[in-house]
Design a protein around this motif. Structure first.
Motif, short mmCIF file in Angstrom:
data_model
loop_
_atom_site.label_atom_id
_atom_site.label_comp_id
_atom_site.label_asym_id
_atom_site.label_seq_id
_atom_site.Cartn_x
_atom_site.Cartn_y
_atom_site.Cartn_z
N GLU A 68 0.83 -1.21 0.00
CA GLU A 68 0.00 0.00 0.00
C GLU A 68 0.87 1.26 0.00
OE1 GLU A 68 -0.44 -2.43 2.49
OE2 GLU A 68 -2.05 -3.44 1.40
N ASP A 69 1.92 1.26 0.81
CA ASP A 69 2.80 2.43 0.86
C ASP A 69 3.58 2.60 -0.45
OD1 ASP A 69 1.98 3.22 3.37
OD2 ASP A 69 3.63 2.21 4.41
N ILE A 70 3.98 1.51 -1.05
CA ILE A 70 4.68 1.57 -2.34
C ILE A 70 3.76 2.14 -3.40
CG2 ILE A 70 5.70 0.17 -4.20
CD1 ILE A 70 6.76 -1.71 -1.95
N ALA A 71 2.53 1.65 -3.45
CA ALA A 71 1.55 2.14 -4.44
C ALA A 71 1.24 3.61 -4.22
CB ALA A 71 0.28 1.30 -4.38
N ALA A 72 1.11 4.02 -2.97
CA ALA A 72 0.82 5.43 -2.66
C ALA A 72 1.98 6.33 -3.07
CB ALA A 72 0.50 5.60 -1.18
N ALA A 73 3.21 5.90 -2.79
CA ALA A 73 4.38 6.70 -3.17
C ALA A 73 4.47 6.84 -4.68
CB ALA A 73 5.65 6.06 -2.62
#
Length: 145
Positions: free
Chosen positions: A132-137
């Motif tokens: 989720e954090d990778i996709a958001a970044a």
């Protein structure tokens, strides 16, 4: 005449520094920038800004650190060793911020590159960031492009 027959050897290059969090981060930033085999001035400048801001360095000191990181990236261990250092020394929130900074380097030249993005995602995974954090970044970085 003897110089032509027996040319002087170049001095041995200085030994590589032992990787720490500063060098590991810088080497990974350089690795992202080099993923597409291009290393443009905008990427170099972005790396210098990130190193200066992250480690509270003056511009010249950040540039010197980047130069050490470039040498380390060329001759040092692979991504897992660098990311392991960062996982041990930096908490999750700061590793997430490093992922965001790496996106800034990848897009510093104003264009997307599949090789840079693939390298960056591999690094983010190795840093232990969530999907989720990778996709958001990635989404945040691409909307600013």
């Amino acid at each position: 005449m003897l110089e032509r027959l027996f040319p002087r050897r170049a001095p041995d290059p200085r030994p590589l520094p032992q990787p720490n969090a500063q060098l590991a981060l810088g080497a990974l930033l350089v690795r992202v920038a080099l993923a597409n085999r291009e290393y443009v001035a905008a990427e170099v400048a972005q790396i210098d800004r990130i190193l200066a801001r992250t480690f509270d360095l003056k511009p010249l000191d950040a540039a010197k650190l980047r130069a050490d990181c470039e040498a380390l990236e060329r001759h040092a261990p692979g991504t897992p060793e660098f990311t392991q250092i960062l996982r041990e020394e930096i908490d999750y929130a700061h590793r997430k911020a490093l992922g965001d900074a790496m996106w800034a380097v990848a897009l510093a030249d104003g264009k997307r590159d599949d090789l840079e993005e693939a390298q960056l995602i591999d690094i983010e995974i190795a840093l232990g960031l969530t999907g989720e954090d990778i996709a958001a970044a990635r989404k945040n970085a691409l909307t600013s492009l």
